[in-house]
Enzyme design. Structure first.
Site, PDB file in Angstrom:
ATOM      1  CD  GLU A 162      -3.185  -0.740   2.012  1.00 46.61           C
ATOM      2  OE1 GLU A 162      -3.126  -0.603   3.172  1.00 46.61           O
ATOM      3  OE2 GLU A 162      -4.545  -1.016   1.471  1.00 46.61           O
ATOM      4  CD  GLN A 307     -12.427  -7.386   8.130  1.00 46.78           C
ATOM      5  OE1 GLN A 307     -13.386  -7.601   8.093  1.00 46.78           O
ATOM      6  NE2 GLN A 307     -11.378  -7.750   7.016  1.00 46.78           N
TER       7      GLN A 307
HETATM    8  C1  LIG Z   1      -0.179   1.006   6.833  1.00 51.20           C
HETATM    9  C2  LIG Z   1      -1.270   0.013   7.522  1.00 51.20           C
HETATM   10  C3  LIG Z   1      -2.330  -0.564   6.665  1.00 51.20           C
HETATM   11  C4  LIG Z   1      -3.195  -1.302   7.350  1.00 51.20           C
HETATM   12  N1  LIG Z   1      -4.388  -1.665   6.592  1.00 51.20           N
HETATM   13  C5  LIG Z   1      -5.210  -2.469   7.269  1.00 51.20           C
HETATM   14  C6  LIG Z   1      -6.350  -2.735   6.189  1.00 51.20           C
HETATM   15  O1  LIG Z   1      -6.474  -2.205   5.052  1.00 51.20           O
HETATM   16  N2  LIG Z   1      -7.425  -3.394   7.013  1.00 51.20           N
HETATM   17  C7  LIG Z   1      -7.161  -3.951   8.148  1.00 51.20           C
HETATM   18  O2  LIG Z   1      -8.164  -4.556   8.735  1.00 51.20           O
HETATM   19  N3  LIG Z   1      -6.225  -3.805   8.871  1.00 51.20           N
HETATM   20  C8  LIG Z   1      -5.155  -3.042   8.135  1.00 51.20           C
HETATM   21  N4  LIG Z   1      -3.933  -2.607   9.106  1.00 51.20           N
HETATM   22  C9  LIG Z   1      -3.927  -3.278  10.381  1.00 51.20           C
HETATM   23  C10 LIG Z   1      -4.658  -2.508  11.361  1.00 51.20           C
HETATM   24  O3  LIG Z   1      -4.281  -1.165  11.448  1.00 51.20           O
HETATM   25  C11 LIG Z   1      -4.373  -2.986  12.701  1.00 51.20           C
HETATM   26  O4  LIG Z   1      -4.830  -4.434  12.975  1.00 51.20           O
HETATM   27  C12 LIG Z   1      -5.176  -2.281  13.806  1.00 51.20           C
HETATM   28  O5  LIG Z   1      -4.508  -0.901  14.116  1.00 51.20           O
HETATM   29  C13 LIG Z   1      -5.200  -2.709  15.384  1.00 51.20           C
HETATM   30  O6  LIG Z   1      -5.993  -2.051  16.081  1.00 51.20           O
HETATM   31  P1  LIG Z   1      -5.647  -1.913  17.835  1.00 51.20           P
HETATM   32  O7  LIG Z   1      -6.930  -1.291  18.158  1.00 51.20           O
HETATM   33  O8  LIG Z   1      -5.410  -3.297  18.057  1.00 51.20           O
HETATM   34  O9  LIG Z   1      -4.435  -1.118  17.885  1.00 51.20           O
HETATM   35  P2  LIG Z   1      -4.019   0.599  17.218  1.00 51.20           P
HETATM   36  O10 LIG Z   1      -4.985   0.802  16.135  1.00 51.20           O
HETATM   37  O11 LIG Z   1      -2.798   0.278  16.868  1.00 51.20           O
HETATM   38  O12 LIG Z   1      -4.249   1.118  18.426  1.00 51.20           O
HETATM   39  C14 LIG Z   1      -3.402   1.477  19.491  1.00 51.20           C
HETATM   40  C15 LIG Z   1      -3.720   2.648  20.300  1.00 51.20           C
HETATM   41  O13 LIG Z   1      -2.969   2.709  21.479  1.00 51.20           O
HETATM   42  C16 LIG Z   1      -2.224   3.843  21.557  1.00 51.20           C
HETATM   43  N5  LIG Z   1      -1.148   3.808  22.222  1.00 51.20           N
HETATM   44  C17 LIG Z   1       0.061   2.558  21.982  1.00 51.20           C
HETATM   45  N6  LIG Z   1       1.013   2.497  22.908  1.00 51.20           N
HETATM   46  C18 LIG Z   1       0.569   3.306  24.061  1.00 51.20           C
HETATM   47  C19 LIG Z   1       0.912   3.699  25.210  1.00 51.20           C
HETATM   48  N7  LIG Z   1       2.148   2.862  25.715  1.00 51.20           N
HETATM   49  N8  LIG Z   1       0.240   4.589  25.929  1.00 51.20           N
HETATM   50  C20 LIG Z   1      -0.846   5.268  25.497  1.00 51.20           C
HETATM   51  N9  LIG Z   1      -1.148   4.829  24.384  1.00 51.20           N
HETATM   52  C21 LIG Z   1      -0.722   4.067  23.589  1.00 51.20           C
HETATM   53  C22 LIG Z   1      -2.007   4.158  20.255  1.00 51.20           C
HETATM   54  O14 LIG Z   1      -1.592   5.535  20.050  1.00 51.20           O
HETATM   55  C23 LIG Z   1      -3.282   3.887  19.429  1.00 51.20           C
HETATM   56  O15 LIG Z   1      -4.238   5.008  19.487  1.00 51.20           O
HETATM   57  C24 LIG Z   1      -2.922  -1.860   8.565  1.00 51.20           C
HETATM   58  C25 LIG Z   1      -1.725  -1.436   9.300  1.00 51.20           C
HETATM   59  C26 LIG Z   1      -1.083  -0.624   8.895  1.00 51.20           C
HETATM   60  C27 LIG Z   1       0.361  -0.105   9.447  1.00 51.20           C
END
Ligand SMILES: Cc1cc2nc3c(=O)[nH]c(=O)nc-3n(C[C@H](O)[C@H](O)[C@H](O)COP(=O)(O)OP(=O)(O)OC[C@H]3O[C@@H](n4cnc5c(N)ncnc54)[C@H](O)[C@@H]3O)c2cc1C
Length: 393
Positions: A162, A307
């Protein structure tokens, strides 16, 4: 009244918070920024498609009720015995914790990779990549050192492809603005596996090769990175790729804080949960998103995707509300709608509900998924206001 703390406002945490907010259940969300950023679109910010503000929403716009509190802090640990989350600025006592701190880059022990590469881990790092590339190209206009125009991306999974899709659209414009010939630019994705995009149907991968290589990218599969030193990627076989920009997109793992806090973790550092998404080590802690080691009914781990993270966030909010009301919790079961990979602003590739798609249809569906997400988060208010920015209407 039970104290609820959510750590992390990514896809899982902000969705859990939005559901609790709507239900009027008091909670505190602790996050390291006052905004929620769209991780799935960070390649757009890194590749120069739009300004950083297009890829975030202030958390206060999602959480509207007085019962919801936002604290900005960097979480450093969880003391399960004392039921306290530790941050750099304070400690947060909880009766129930929703842990959703997401992921960090996985470097697979490759020497020098972490120290000598950039990675797309959050909005700031995405913007830094774009600025770094722009600075390298400007430097080229001064000294004509070809290394400034070489971009090496480690990994050809979803993130690497991407990002390359954005770069092949953006770099010609950057070159034109600086009077650089696009023919002098070298952009390569370096992938150890024999194939790109393992999550996309095999028969669609040639389309990705064709689309990106026609626009000037090189996709090098079966090519292993052995070491990275400042400005140099060392490949298996001795080749050295000297590049002004080196970005690692090759893997993710859960925040090490989980293992450090004594949770049972898998080899990627994810913490084991039961079918209600409660930690198997502590039923006062729910774990959601990329941090959760959750399995489907066949014992297959769920993929680390946005998702799944969103659905987990909604599920933990439901289960916590049920637990507090003395009602039965529900088992988590993800509904996997497919994977879409953009190849720049106009086309894409992937599958929707198991049906392989490519070209403008996939590109449009990817664009549509942005509005759908904002809708789920904040209804017409967010989908309308923020949707205009994120779709660049
Ligand atoms: C470039 C890219 C493209 C992607 N494309 C897709 C896609 O098309 N479709 C798809 O389904 N998935 C995609 N993914 C994967 C998807 O983004 C992740 O699976 C998703 O973000 C996971 O969600 P989460 O809530 O677990 O973590 P995150 O979304 O990473 O959220 C974690 C949160 O915790 C906060 N945080 C982290 N550490 C700390 C700390 N120590 N103290 C306080 N706050 C903290 C961060 O700032 C963030 O707000 C992609 C990932 C990337 C990098």
């Amino acid at each position: 009244m039970s104290k609820i703390v959510i750590v992390g406002a990514g896809y899982a945490g902000v969705m859990a918070a939005a559901h609790l907010d709507r239900a009027g259940i008091p909670f505190t969300v602790v996050n390291n920024h006052d905004y929620h950023y769209f991780t799935t679109l960070l390649h757009e910010a890194a590749g120069g498609r739009g300004p950083a503000e297009n890829y975030q929403v202030p958390i206060k716009e999602v959480l509207r009720k007085d019962t919801s509190e936002l604290v900005i802090d960097e979480i450093t640990g969880v003391d399960r015995e004392k039921k306290v989350v530790k941050g750099k600025a304070g400690e947060y006592a909880y009766d129930y914790l929703i842990y959703s701190l997401g992921w960090i880059s996985e470097y697979f022990g490759i020497k020098g990779l972490k120290e000598n590469s950039m990675s797309i881990t959050n909005l700031d790092s995405a913007v830094q990549i774009r600025q770094h590339i722009e600075n390298e190209f400007k430097a080229y206009t001064q000294d004509h050192d070809p290394r400034h125009l070489r971009i090496a991306l480690g990994g050809a999974g979803l993130t690497g492809i991407e990002l390359m899709g954005e770069l092949v659209d953006y770099i010609p414009t950057l070159c034109a603005s600086l009077g650089i010939s696009y023919n002098d630019v070298d952009m390569q994705c370096i992938e150890a596996m024999p194939t790109i995009l393992p999550m996309v149907a095999e028969h669609l991968r040639p389309y990705v090769f064709e689309t990106l290589t026609k626009k000037g990218a090189r996709l090098r599969t079966g090519t292993k990175i052995m070491e990275v030193t400042p400005g140099v990627v060392h490949l298996d076989g001795g080749e050295k790729v000297e590049a002004g920009t080196i970005v690692w997109t090759g893997g993710v793992r859960a925040n090490p804080l989980l293992a450090d806090s004594g949770f049972t973790v898998d080899r990627r550092g994810k913490a084991k949960v039961n079918s209600f998404l409660q930690s198997t080590d502590d039923d006062h802690i729910f774990i959601a998103g990329d941090s959760a080691w959750a399995e489907d009914e066949n014992g297959k781990p769920y993929p680390p995707t946005a998702q799944v993270a969103e659905q987990m966030g909604a599920c933990v909010a439901h289960n916590l509300a049920a637990l507090l009301a003395g009602k039965p919790m529900k088992n988590f079961k993800a509904s996997l709608k497919g994977t879409l990979c953009s190849l720049g602003a106009e086309v894409g590739v992937g599958d929707a509900f198991g049906i392989p798609i490519k070209g403008a249809t996939a590109g449009l569906m990817k664009e549509g998924s942005k509005i759908k997400y904002l809708w789920e988060l904040g209804g017409v208010r967010l989908a309308g206001d923020r949707g205009k920015n994120v779709m660049q209407l």
